[in-house]
Design a protein around this motif. Structure first.
Motif, PDB file in Angstrom:
ATOM      1  N   LEU B  65       0.834  -1.204   0.000  1.00  0.00           N
ATOM      2  CA  LEU B  65       0.000   0.000   0.000  1.00  0.00           C
ATOM      3  C   LEU B  65       0.869   1.255   0.000  1.00  0.00           C
ATOM      4  O   LEU B  65       0.618   2.217  -0.729  1.00  0.00           O
ATOM      5  CB  LEU B  65      -0.943   0.007   1.215  1.00  0.00           C
ATOM      6  CG  LEU B  65      -2.055  -1.046   1.189  1.00  0.00           C
ATOM      7  CD1 LEU B  65      -2.834  -1.025   2.498  1.00  0.00           C
ATOM      8  CD2 LEU B  65      -2.983  -0.825  -0.002  1.00  0.00           C
ATOM      9  N   TYR B  66       1.933   1.216   0.806  1.00  0.00           N
ATOM     10  CA  TYR B  66       2.863   2.339   0.922  1.00  0.00           C
ATOM     11  C   TYR B  66       3.540   2.623  -0.420  1.00  0.00           C
ATOM     12  O   TYR B  66       3.535   3.762  -0.906  1.00  0.00           O
ATOM     13  CB  TYR B  66       3.878   1.989   2.006  1.00  0.00           C
ATOM     14  CG  TYR B  66       5.005   2.968   2.192  1.00  0.00           C
ATOM     15  CD1 TYR B  66       4.820   4.176   2.855  1.00  0.00           C
ATOM     16  CD2 TYR B  66       6.294   2.665   1.732  1.00  0.00           C
ATOM     17  CE1 TYR B  66       5.866   5.057   3.047  1.00  0.00           C
ATOM     18  CE2 TYR B  66       7.357   3.544   1.918  1.00  0.00           C
ATOM     19  CZ  TYR B  66       7.132   4.733   2.578  1.00  0.00           C
ATOM     20  OH  TYR B  66       8.179   5.596   2.770  1.00  0.00           O
ATOM     21  N   GLU B  67       4.085   1.569  -1.062  1.00  0.00           N
ATOM     22  CA  GLU B  67       4.810   1.778  -2.322  1.00  0.00           C
ATOM     23  C   GLU B  67       3.852   2.164  -3.462  1.00  0.00           C
ATOM     24  O   GLU B  67       4.208   2.944  -4.340  1.00  0.00           O
ATOM     25  CB  GLU B  67       5.621   0.535  -2.718  1.00  0.00           C
ATOM     26  CG  GLU B  67       6.715   0.160  -1.726  1.00  0.00           C
ATOM     27  CD  GLU B  67       7.941   1.093  -1.744  1.00  0.00           C
ATOM     28  OE1 GLU B  67       8.041   1.933  -2.661  1.00  0.00           O
ATOM     29  OE2 GLU B  67       8.777   0.984  -0.819  1.00  0.00           O
ATOM     30  N   VAL B  68       2.647   1.602  -3.442  1.00  0.00           N
ATOM     31  CA  VAL B  68       1.654   1.981  -4.443  1.00  0.00           C
ATOM     32  C   VAL B  68       1.329   3.467  -4.285  1.00  0.00           C
ATOM     33  O   VAL B  68       1.289   4.223  -5.261  1.00  0.00           O
ATOM     34  CB  VAL B  68       0.370   1.127  -4.333  1.00  0.00           C
ATOM     35  CG1 VAL B  68      -0.778   1.770  -5.092  1.00  0.00           C
ATOM     36  CG2 VAL B  68       0.629  -0.269  -4.878  1.00  0.00           C
ATOM     37  N   GLY B  69       1.157   3.903  -3.028  1.00  0.00           N
ATOM     38  CA  GLY B  69       0.887   5.318  -2.756  1.00  0.00           C
ATOM     39  C   GLY B  69       1.985   6.202  -3.323  1.00  0.00           C
ATOM     40  O   GLY B  69       1.713   7.200  -4.003  1.00  0.00           O
ATOM     41  N   LEU B  70       3.253   5.827  -3.066  1.00  0.00           N
ATOM     42  CA  LEU B  70       4.376   6.640  -3.535  1.00  0.00           C
ATOM     43  C   LEU B  70       4.444   6.692  -5.058  1.00  0.00           C
ATOM     44  O   LEU B  70       4.530   7.764  -5.655  1.00  0.00           O
ATOM     45  CB  LEU B  70       5.699   6.060  -3.002  1.00  0.00           C
ATOM     46  CG  LEU B  70       6.031   6.273  -1.532  1.00  0.00           C
ATOM     47  CD1 LEU B  70       7.359   5.605  -1.198  1.00  0.00           C
ATOM     48  CD2 LEU B  70       6.109   7.755  -1.202  1.00  0.00           C
ATOM     49  N   LEU B  93      12.101   7.874   0.316  1.00  0.00           N
ATOM     50  CA  LEU B  93      10.933   7.275   0.986  1.00  0.00           C
ATOM     51  C   LEU B  93      10.705   5.847   0.504  1.00  0.00           C
ATOM     52  O   LEU B  93      10.343   4.959   1.291  1.00  0.00           O
ATOM     53  CB  LEU B  93       9.683   8.119   0.729  1.00  0.00           C
ATOM     54  CG  LEU B  93       9.600   9.436   1.499  1.00  0.00           C
ATOM     55  CD1 LEU B  93       8.350  10.214   1.091  1.00  0.00           C
ATOM     56  CD2 LEU B  93       9.592   9.192   3.011  1.00  0.00           C
ATOM     57  N   ALA B  94      10.931   5.601  -0.790  1.00  0.00           N
ATOM     58  CA  ALA B  94      10.703   4.256  -1.327  1.00  0.00           C
ATOM     59  C   ALA B  94      11.713   3.258  -0.763  1.00  0.00           C
ATOM     60  O   ALA B  94      11.409   2.081  -0.580  1.00  0.00           O
ATOM     61  CB  ALA B  94      10.773   4.281  -2.856  1.00  0.00           C
TER      62      ALA B  94
END
Lengths: 77, 402
Positions: B65-70, B93-94
């Motif tokens: 979810l985090y990487e998709v968001g970025l 951040l990634a």
């Protein structure tokens, strides 16, 4: 000056060898080019022909012979 | 519930065969069912990250979810803006979760991080690459669903090979014609069987039978110069053989399964033991990783250094970047002295290699080149590589400090 001559000039300067006699030779397999020379080529294309190629556009298999490089530059010009 | 290590045992392969059969029939008739592919992907992900490993499963979901968001956020942003600092922030951040996972054991006495899961490195490589290509403008039509499929493509999720978004997307969006698919199927099945030989026979012999014996002997033979001994030399070769057959075997499973699914995931090994020099070795060993480092670290750094004229000579630029590139690779393996030394060793080896190649080019007439020198070069390279794997194995840490 046309693209072909300029690209060949850049390649000669970069590799110290005349590649015009082997236009379909794989420059990476023969050790004439490497990643360093690739980046130098991209920078020279930018300064001498104004062609902007980002590093991620540099798919090695599309740039590995003098003929392919010339075709690629012509398509981007 | 049971958990399975990917390609770990016969049951996994049996399930794989059953799950892939409808997909194979579909592809033979020119159809690709995205829904079915998604369902079996989820099924195998649950097998790997469910059951006793459910905490890893949760970590995976949050991470995705985090990487998709970025990546999605950056793709939207990049349509109208292009700020350098914002791009660097996105990359940092990634990489942040992976950095935390890699540093935690070094500062917490070997304790592994809660946010880690099997395959986090390989997913990070894919996400970072997507951000970088979005910045360059080479990746223009980022699609959220395709990105998810790319990240969660189950055959390669745990340890690669590291595919590229645009290459994956082209395969995923199309269906190979029957003739081409039959060729892929044939290759895929052959890869699986060569993989069996590598992983379950050869790697088992070298890794499970030979290595523990040699390690014990090496520990008992300490006391000489630097505690070195003949059993340690034997261990070096056994470890190198195990490392190769284990990882090449896994890679063959991952690539073979991809081919059966009509996706031509790139190969990870190309006869690495035939390399005549270290530079060529990195074109043949763990290829998708070394090419990732080449394209997204080495070439970019060289580009930046040369554009800003940081060093006077191109050779200095190349040398400094070799060291940085291989040190990053060392740190990526883990924050221990032996991984970092391994990285440094390869950085210096690449530098020395370049000096030699330049010398050879200049003195073409006086440097002999024949069958014998070729064999000698291959022998020397293979032994240098095995020595670097001895450092990498961490056995020196046990021999010297335990």
């Amino acid at each position: 000056m046309d693209i072909k001559a300029t690209v060949l000039d850049i390649l000669n300067d970069l590799t110290g060898s005349d590649v015009s006699g082997a236009m379909d030779e794989n420059l990476f397999d023969s050790g004439i080019m490497d990643s360093m020379a690739s980046v130098q080529l991209l920078l020279s294309l930018q300064s001498e022909l104004g062609v902007n190629v980002p590093v991620s556009e540099f798919e090695r298999s599309e740039w590995d012979t003098p003929n392919k490089i010339i075709a690629k530059v012509e398509s981007l010009d | 519930m049971l958990t399975f290590e990917p390609y770990g045992n016969p049951t996994y392969f049996a399930l794989l065969g059953v799950a892939l059969l409808p997909l194979m029939i579909g592809l033979l008739y020119g159809k690709r069912s995205r829904l079915y592919e998604t369902l079996i992907s989820i099924f195998f992900l649950v097998l790997t990250f469910g059951g006793a490993k459910w905490t890893q499963g949760i970590a995976l979901i949050i991470y995705i979810l985090y990487e998709v968001g970025l990546t999605w956020g950056y793709a939207v942003y990049r349509k109208n803006h292009n700020s350098g600092p914002f791009f660097y922030l996105m990359v940092i951040l990634a990489i942040a979760p992976l950095t935390i996972v890699k540093v935690t054991p070094a500062v917490e006495n070997g304790q592994s991080s809660l946010i880690g899961f099997l395959g986090i490195s390989y997913l990070t490589f894919r996400a970072v690459q997507t951000i970088m290509e979005t910045r360059d403008g080479t990746l223009k039509n980022y699609n959220l669903m395709t990105f998810l499929q790319f990240m969660l493509f189950f055959p390669t999720i745990s340890s690669g090979p590291i595919d590229r978004y645009r290459r994956f997307e082209a395969d995923y969006r199309s269906v190979p014609d029957r003739e081409k698919y039959l060729g892929m199927l044939q290759k895929g099945i052959r890869y699986l069987f060569v993989g069996f030989l590598y992983k379950f026979i050869l790697a088992y012999y070298f890794g499970t039978i030979l290595m523990p014996k040699l390690q014990l002997m090496a520990m008992h033979s300490r006391g000489g110069f630097l505690d070195l001994s003949w059993p340690l030399v034997g261990y070096m070769y056994a470890y190198s053989a195990d490392l190769f057959f284990d990882f090449a075997g896994y890679s063959l499973f991952a690539v073979g399964t991809s081919y059966i699914m009509g996706i031509a995931t790139p190969m990870n090994f190309k006869q690495p033991w035939r390399s005549p020099n270290i530079k060529d070795f990195w074109n043949r060993w763990h290829i998708t990783l070394s090419f990732w480092f080449r394209d997204f670290i080495y070439m970019r750094l060289v580009f930046w250094f040369m554009k800003h004229k940081v060093f006077k000579k191109p050779t200095t630029t190349a040398n400094v970047t070799y060291i940085i590139n291989m040190l990053v690779m060392g740190f990526w393996h883990g924050v221990t002295w032996y991984y970092i030394t391994y990285g440094l060793f390869h950085g210096v080896a690449l530098m020395v290699n370049d000096v030699w190649l330049r010398y050879k080019k200049k003195h073409r007439q006086s440097v002999p080149h024949n069958h014998f020198t070729q064999i000698f070069a291959i022998f020397l390279t293979a032994n240098l590589v095995c020595f670097s794997f001895l450092i990498f194995s961490g056995i020196l840490d046990k021999i010297w400090f335990q």
